[in-house]
Design an enzyme around this catalytic site. Structure first.
Site, PDB file in Angstrom:
ATOM      1  N   HIS A  38     102.619  43.692  86.093  1.00  0.00           N
ATOM      2  CA  HIS A  38     104.009  44.743  85.917  1.00  0.00           C
ATOM      3  C   HIS A  38     103.468  45.902  84.920  1.00  0.00           C
ATOM      4  CE1 HIS A  38     106.573  41.156  86.755  1.00  0.00           C
ATOM      5  NE2 HIS A  38     106.247  41.334  87.819  1.00  0.00           N
TER       6      HIS A  38
ATOM      7  N   VAL B 169     104.208  43.450  79.419  1.00  0.00           N
ATOM      8  CA  VAL B 169     103.756  44.686  79.646  1.00  0.00           C
ATOM      9  C   VAL B 169     103.349  45.158  77.992  1.00  0.00           C
ATOM     10  CG1 VAL B 169     105.163  45.633  81.392  1.00  0.00           C
ATOM     11  CG2 VAL B 169     106.178  45.863  79.161  1.00  0.00           C
TER      12      VAL B 169
ATOM     13  N   GLU C 288     111.920  25.775  77.201  1.00  0.00           N
ATOM     14  CA  GLU C 288     112.944  24.722  77.999  1.00  0.00           C
ATOM     15  C   GLU C 288     112.472  24.623  79.593  1.00  0.00           C
ATOM     16  OE1 GLU C 288     116.132  27.340  77.846  1.00  0.00           O
ATOM     17  OE2 GLU C 288     115.363  28.715  79.746  1.00  0.00           O
TER      18      GLU C 288
ATOM     19  N   CYS D  30     102.893  66.229  82.313  1.00  0.00           N
ATOM     20  CA  CYS D  30     101.377  65.719  82.403  1.00  0.00           C
ATOM     21  C   CYS D  30     100.457  66.783  81.907  1.00  0.00           C
ATOM     22  CB  CYS D  30     101.267  65.205  83.907  1.00  0.00           C
ATOM     23  SG  CYS D  30      99.351  64.851  84.088  1.00  0.00           S
TER      24      CYS D  30
ATOM     25  N   ARG E 241     110.754  50.284  72.646  1.00  0.00           N
ATOM     26  CA  ARG E 241     110.027  49.070  72.835  1.00  0.00           C
ATOM     27  C   ARG E 241     108.561  49.557  72.414  1.00  0.00           C
ATOM     28  NH1 ARG E 241     110.387  46.807  78.837  1.00  0.00           N
ATOM     29  NH2 ARG E 241     108.935  45.305  78.034  1.00  0.00           N
TER      30      ARG E 241
HETATM   31  P1  OAD Z   1     112.300  35.780  81.006  1.00  0.00           P
HETATM   32  O1  OAD Z   1     113.044  36.344  79.857  1.00  0.00           O
HETATM   33  O2  OAD Z   1     113.006  35.552  82.200  1.00  0.00           O
HETATM   34  O3  OAD Z   1     111.842  34.251  80.324  1.00  0.00           O
HETATM   35  C1  OAD Z   1     111.553  33.917  79.144  1.00  0.00           C
HETATM   36  C2  OAD Z   1     111.162  32.670  79.231  1.00  0.00           C
HETATM   37  O4  OAD Z   1     110.430  32.239  78.068  1.00  0.00           O
HETATM   38  C3  OAD Z   1     111.924  31.546  79.283  1.00  0.00           C
HETATM   39  O5  OAD Z   1     112.104  30.583  80.328  1.00  0.00           O
HETATM   40  C4  OAD Z   1     112.274  30.980  77.854  1.00  0.00           C
HETATM   41  O6  OAD Z   1     112.880  29.880  77.823  1.00  0.00           O
HETATM   42  C5  OAD Z   1     110.782  30.967  77.281  1.00  0.00           C
HETATM   43  N1  OAD Z   1     110.625  31.328  76.021  1.00  0.00           N
HETATM   44  C6  OAD Z   1     111.409  31.678  75.042  1.00  0.00           C
HETATM   45  N2  OAD Z   1     110.859  31.547  73.813  1.00  0.00           N
HETATM   46  C7  OAD Z   1     109.792  30.806  73.904  1.00  0.00           C
HETATM   47  C8  OAD Z   1     108.757  30.483  73.085  1.00  0.00           C
HETATM   48  N3  OAD Z   1     108.743  30.622  71.860  1.00  0.00           N
HETATM   49  N4  OAD Z   1     107.654  29.623  73.662  1.00  0.00           N
HETATM   50  C9  OAD Z   1     107.697  29.294  75.022  1.00  0.00           C
HETATM   51  N5  OAD Z   1     108.686  29.711  75.959  1.00  0.00           N
HETATM   52  C10 OAD Z   1     109.527  30.627  75.523  1.00  0.00           C
HETATM   53  O7  OAD Z   1     110.890  36.413  80.925  1.00  0.00           O
HETATM   54  P2  OAD Z   1     109.660  36.416  82.139  1.00  0.00           P
HETATM   55  O8  OAD Z   1     109.678  35.198  82.928  1.00  0.00           O
HETATM   56  O9  OAD Z   1     108.462  37.164  81.646  1.00  0.00           O
HETATM   57  O10 OAD Z   1     109.543  42.174  84.923  1.00  0.00           O
HETATM   58  O11 OAD Z   1     110.492  37.714  83.061  1.00  0.00           O
HETATM   59  C11 OAD Z   1     109.866  37.980  84.204  1.00  0.00           C
HETATM   60  C12 OAD Z   1     109.852  39.420  84.604  1.00  0.00           C
HETATM   61  O12 OAD Z   1     111.283  39.831  84.710  1.00  0.00           O
HETATM   62  C13 OAD Z   1     109.361  40.580  83.397  1.00  0.00           C
HETATM   63  O13 OAD Z   1     108.025  40.643  83.581  1.00  0.00           O
HETATM   64  C14 OAD Z   1     109.983  41.683  83.800  1.00  0.00           C
HETATM   65  C15 OAD Z   1     111.650  41.013  83.717  1.00  0.00           C
HETATM   66  O14 OAD Z   1     112.549  41.734  84.725  1.00  0.00           O
HETATM   67  C16 OAD Z   1     109.905  43.561  85.067  1.00  0.00           C
HETATM   68  O15 OAD Z   1     110.293  44.280  84.181  1.00  0.00           O
HETATM   69  C17 OAD Z   1     109.086  44.053  86.345  1.00  0.00           C
END
Ligand code: OAD
Length: 226
Positions: free
Chosen positions: A107, A91, A199, A133, A57
């Site tokens: 996060h 991140v 969405e 480390c 990543r």
């Molecule tokens: P998700 O992958 O769950 O959701 C991404 C969201 O972005 C979805 O609702 C998509 O519809 C939307 N999306 C995709 N492309 C887009 C664009 N071009 N413009 C606007 N919206 C778009 O990601 P997060 O909600 O960030 O945590 O996930 C939350 C947490 O779950 C992350 O921080 C991570 C993960 O597990 C940890 O790793 C602790």
């Protein structure tokens, strides 16, 4: 406007920069099981696989650039200065590279690693994670909040949400707590709540939904707030 503007961003804001989201088709969690690469238990069982996942990543992030949505939030911060707070679940460092200063990466940060020694030394890491480390010789781990761990700076976040007049959540599916509950806390504090996403996501506690790609809708929304 009296009160703070608090913004919560998720993976969707970085999608147009070429960073994969977690739960969309071909997302990170479709290709790597969460339990394996994003839990303390997974790290204990197979540290190499976890380290490879985050090293890869970092390589992707190296070639990514902030997009129009990241830049628009910097403009918004300039408009509201100390009445602005950006909370990101991401991140990656794209908000910071765009110029965001009042930011909480709740996060963790991909470009940092932390040791498992008593002092928990934190250091920057732009490529492969070092094994030990350099300060104390303890094993290293990514400076990332895994499932089952408590996100960073929750007290500061709670305080900002309690003082918030406008809360917007951008590009997040809203399924991971505690971040998923922020809109409810903001609403209870009397804030107007706006969702900007590709969405429709579970829209409870939300006054306005703006649909589209973050790179299009966030700059337009910020211009409208001027
Ligand atoms: P998700 O992958 O769950 O959701 C991404 C969201 O972005 C979805 O609702 C998509 O519809 C939307 N999306 C995709 N492309 C887009 C664009 N071009 N413009 C606007 N919206 C778009 O990601 P997060 O909600 O960030 O945590 O996930 C939350 C947490 O779950 C992350 O921080 C991570 C993960 O597990 C940890 O790793 C602790």
């Amino acid at each position: 406007m009296n009160g703070k503007i608090v913004i919560l961003t998720g993976a969707g804001i970085s999608a147009e920069s070429g960073i994969k989201t977690f739960r969309d088709a071909d997302g990170l969690w479709e290709n790597e099981p969460v339990q394996v690469v994003a839990t303390p238990e997974g790290f204990e069982k197979d540290p190499k696989r976890v380290i490879n996942f985050y090293d890869e990543r970092r390589r992707v992030l190296k070639n990514a650039e902030p997009n129009a949505a990241h830049h628009a939030l910097v403009k918004l911060e300039e408009m509201y200065s100390d009445n602005f707070l950006l909370i990101t679940q991401n991140v990656d460092d794209l908000h910071q590279r765009a110029g965001s200063k009042r930011i909480i990466p709740m996060h963790g940060e991909l470009l940092k690693v932390r040791c498992l020694g008593a002092k928990e030394h934190i250091m920057s890491c732009t490529e492969n994670q070092p094994e030990k480390c350099p300060e104390c010789g303890a094993k290293m781990r990514p400076h990332i909040v895994w499932f089952g761990e408590i996100p960073f700076e929750m007290e500061r976040i709670q305080k900002a949400l309690a003082e918030c007049a406008l809360f917007a959540y951008i590009g997040t599916s809203g399924v991971v707590y505690p971040a998923a509950g922020f809109k409810q806390i903001a609403k209870m504090s009397g804030a107007r709540v706006v969702c900007l996403n590709l969405e429709e996501v579970g829209g409870g506690y939300t006054d306005e939904f703006i649909q589209g790609k973050a790179g299009d809708i966030v700059p337009r929304w910020v211009d409208g707030l001027k």
